[in-house]
Design a protein around this motif. Structure first.
Motif, PDB file in Angstrom:
ATOM      1  N   ASP A 213       0.806  -1.230   0.000  1.00  0.00           N
ATOM      2  CA  ASP A 213       0.000   0.000   0.000  1.00  0.00           C
ATOM      3  C   ASP A 213       0.832   1.269   0.000  1.00  0.00           C
ATOM      4  O   ASP A 213       0.262   2.372   0.032  1.00  0.00           O
ATOM      5  N   ARG A 214       2.141   1.155  -0.002  1.00  0.00           N
ATOM      6  CA  ARG A 214       2.935   2.378   0.067  1.00  0.00           C
ATOM      7  C   ARG A 214       2.709   3.214  -1.207  1.00  0.00           C
ATOM      8  O   ARG A 214       2.486   2.670  -2.297  1.00  0.00           O
ATOM      9  N   PRO A 215       2.742   4.523  -1.080  1.00  0.00           N
ATOM     10  CA  PRO A 215       2.464   5.402  -2.232  1.00  0.00           C
ATOM     11  C   PRO A 215       3.424   5.138  -3.389  1.00  0.00           C
ATOM     12  O   PRO A 215       4.598   4.797  -3.193  1.00  0.00           O
ATOM     13  N   THR A 216       2.928   5.309  -4.591  1.00  0.00           N
ATOM     14  CA  THR A 216       3.752   5.115  -5.785  1.00  0.00           C
ATOM     15  C   THR A 216       4.926   6.096  -5.776  1.00  0.00           C
ATOM     16  O   THR A 216       4.761   7.289  -5.546  1.00  0.00           O
ATOM     17  N   GLY A 217       6.105   5.562  -6.011  1.00  0.00           N
ATOM     18  CA  GLY A 217       7.303   6.385  -6.026  1.00  0.00           C
ATOM     19  C   GLY A 217       7.931   6.606  -4.668  1.00  0.00           C
ATOM     20  O   GLY A 217       9.025   7.168  -4.578  1.00  0.00           O
ATOM     21  N   TRP A 220      11.296   2.472  -0.326  1.00  0.00           N
ATOM     22  CA  TRP A 220      10.817   1.188   0.182  1.00  0.00           C
ATOM     23  C   TRP A 220      10.565   1.208   1.683  1.00  0.00           C
ATOM     24  O   TRP A 220       9.749   0.436   2.184  1.00  0.00           O
ATOM     25  N   MET A 313      -5.334  -5.328  -7.033  1.00  0.00           N
ATOM     26  CA  MET A 313      -5.399  -3.919  -6.677  1.00  0.00           C
ATOM     27  C   MET A 313      -6.680  -3.580  -5.932  1.00  0.00           C
ATOM     28  O   MET A 313      -6.786  -2.518  -5.329  1.00  0.00           O
TER      29      MET A 313
END
Length: 562
Positions: A213-217, A220, A313
């Motif tokens: 679920d971490r935001p895109t970009g 890590w 997703m």
């Protein structure tokens, strides 16, 4: 047509609990009361619990005179409480193995109902009902309901906890303090049942979700877990510890720390690093046997996997995958392999399978997977009664009519389900499989296994001794060459487990009225030792059969002094 209409109406039911309870009882009660105590784990658990009841010591776990420092006491407390409750209403239960199986059956039932009631948030009401109906007949769960040990009860705690965690993940703003307290409480009960396994499942799922679920970009290390606040970790973990800590402190004091040294160093780490008790298996073994362990529902779940991955997703699917996949991979990596280890992932897999089956826009699986799923269905449905019939023929030299009945049920079941599959009636097929498998399982569990007398050596040996020496105290019976826990459960934890024939002769000489059972390999040594001691021994009879744990024929001769 009437059957199809019934199945369609069943998925729409507003009262799923009675229907699921009825299904579970039809599936699980055959053999529940009639299959004798099995070796080795079931009899170890049951006998240790009976010794708790007899002694009143609910802290230490003992099998005979030996400390059993492997698992926490939770399941023993549940089994002891069941025995006390049955005896309180006048049901003799202390020496009945089915009384010690009741916590397993109840735990499995809770897991099925939790899959339905808590799974609604994840897949909807209709699919959750189908998923629960798919979980009930899974062969590994069916087996666990018939074994007096931890895993079915553990599944109940994990299913409830993960169902609540799913709600916290999807709707953290609506997740209440009471639900958070229930989450941590059931994990605490799970710790009392099997140590770290229960909290490990949500921990793995939570780490997976935080990464996914971490935001895109984002780097890590920047994880995303808004649902974590809803679970009230600050006071939740202490609550979980509070449920388990008092007993762990007490057992640490009572055993002077031996419990932790043996349970962690001698049991848990051995399972991780080596194939404990010859239960080694290669990575991928659980995937290879999934068609058997999840029969008959595997043929739906296997078809659903590609579509579930494609829909990862979507938040509910992502949660279910985060529940099932890391758990599965962990147990594939552990050296010790037993079929029930992956059971905590089964509710998630059934929910994914039911979601696919009830979706009119479902993604069709690749042809090879469709073929593999069908092979898993037909192979087990026909192979199970064939194997049962062959076992009777090989061990006892007779044809078992119940195996033939089971074979007919398996053939009809395969034909009916394949027919539904060709019409893409997957929701009906999922429910039909759970119903049509009832006569197949009943023929094996109630018809074949209890009647296979050769493998039930311990109860027959106990019955022979009771017939020849009624009221013989357990301490006055010794045995050489059959040190199975089922014999301790059948005759009592005080029986003497003797090393060899010479020890048997020494035991008989120790006091009048004693009886020994000596296996055929040690009989000559026993007779020589008895002659050397001047004992005039009389053979009382022979009980022969198959020790299925060791895979060899055994003949036990009973002796006493003239």
């Amino acid at each position: 047509m009437r059957a199809a209409a019934f199945l369609d109406r069943l998925t729409e039911t507003r009262r799923p609990v009675p229907w699921l309870v009825l299904l579970c009882l039809l599936l699980w009660l055959p053999g529940f009361f009639t299959i004798p105590a099995g070796d080795r784990d079931e009899s170890r658990f049951a006998q240790a619990s009976r010794q708790m009841v007899d002694s009143g010591d609910y802290v230490r776990i003992r099998l005979g005179e030996v400390e059993r420092n492997k698992k926490p006491a939770g399941i023993h407390w549940a089994q002891a409480a069941t025995v006390h409750a049955l005896e309180a209403v006048g049901v003799p239960a202390r020496d009945r193995i089915w009384a010690y199986r009741l916590p397993s059956l109840i735990g499995a039932l809770i897991a099925v109902l939790a899959t339905c009631l808590l799974g609604r948030t994840l897949v909807g009401r209709r699919a959750a009902f189908v998923a629960a109906a798919m979980l009930a007949p899974c062969m590994v769960l069916l087996v666990e309901t018939h074994i007096a040990k931890t895993d079915a009860a553990l599944l109940a705690t994990i299913t409830i906890a993960m169902g609540l965690m799913g709600r916290a993940y999807l709707t953290p703003q609506a997740f209440t303090t009471g639900q958070a307290a229930a989450f941590w409480a059931v994990l605490g009960i799970g710790v009392l049942l099997k140590g770290p396994i229960a909290p490990m499942i949500p921990l793995l799922a939570g780490l997976t979700l935080a990464v996914m679920d971490r935001p895109t970009g984002a780097p890590w290390w920047r994880l995303s877990a808004p649902w974590l606040r809803a679970l009230q970790v600050g006071w939740g973990i202490p609550l979980m510890v509070l449920f388990a800590a008092p007993w762990f402190v007490a057992i640490g004091i009572a055993t002077e720390g031996r419990f932790f040294a043996e349970a962690i160093g001698g049991d848990m780490l051995d399972k991780v690093g080596s194939g404990e008790e010859a239960h080694w298996g290669p990575p991928g073994m659980y995937a290879a046997i999934f068609g058997i362990t999840a029969f008959p529902s595997a043929w739906i779940v296997l078809r659903a996997l590609p579509g579930s991955w494609a829909d990862r997703m979507q938040a509910p699917v992502r949660f279910l995958l985060a529940w099932a996949v890391p758990t599965w991979l962990l147990f594939e990596a552990v050296a010790t392999k037993l079929p029930h280890y992956t059971l905590p992932a089964f509710p998630a897999l059934m929910l994914l399978g039911a979601r696919w089956a009830m979706d009119p826009l479902r993604q069709a699986p690749p042809r090879w997977l469709d073929w593999l799923a069908g092979l898993a269905l037909g192979g087990v449905a026909i192979g199970l009664p064939l194997v049962a019939g062959y076992a009777v023929l090989h061990v006892e030299g007779r044809v078992e009519p119940f195996a033939i009945t089971g074979l007919a049920a398996g053939v009809f079941m395969t034909w009916a389900l394949v027919r539904m599959g060709r019409r893409a009636q997957w929701g009906r097929a999922a429910l039909a499989a759970s119903i049509l498998v009832v006569p197949l399982f009943a023929s094996v569990l109630e018809g074949v296994i209890p009647r296979l007398q050769a493998v039930w050596l311990s109860p027959r040996l106990a019955a022979q001794v009771a017939a020849m020496a009624p009221g013989l105290p357990a301490r006055d019976f010794g045995v050489v060459g059959h040190h199975e826990p089922s014999l301790q459960f059948a005759m009592g934890g005080d029986i003497r487990l003797l090393r060899d024939g010479a020890a048997a002769a020494e035991f008989l000489a120790g006091a009048p009225g004693r009886i020994v059972a000596v296996n055929d390999r040690q009989e000559a040594a026993f007779r020589r030792a008895a002659t050397d001691r001047g004992l005039a021994v009389r053979e009382l009879g022979i009980v022969s059969g198959l020790n299925y744990v060791r895979g060899r024929q055994v003949a036990m001769s009973l002796f006493k002094v003239e």
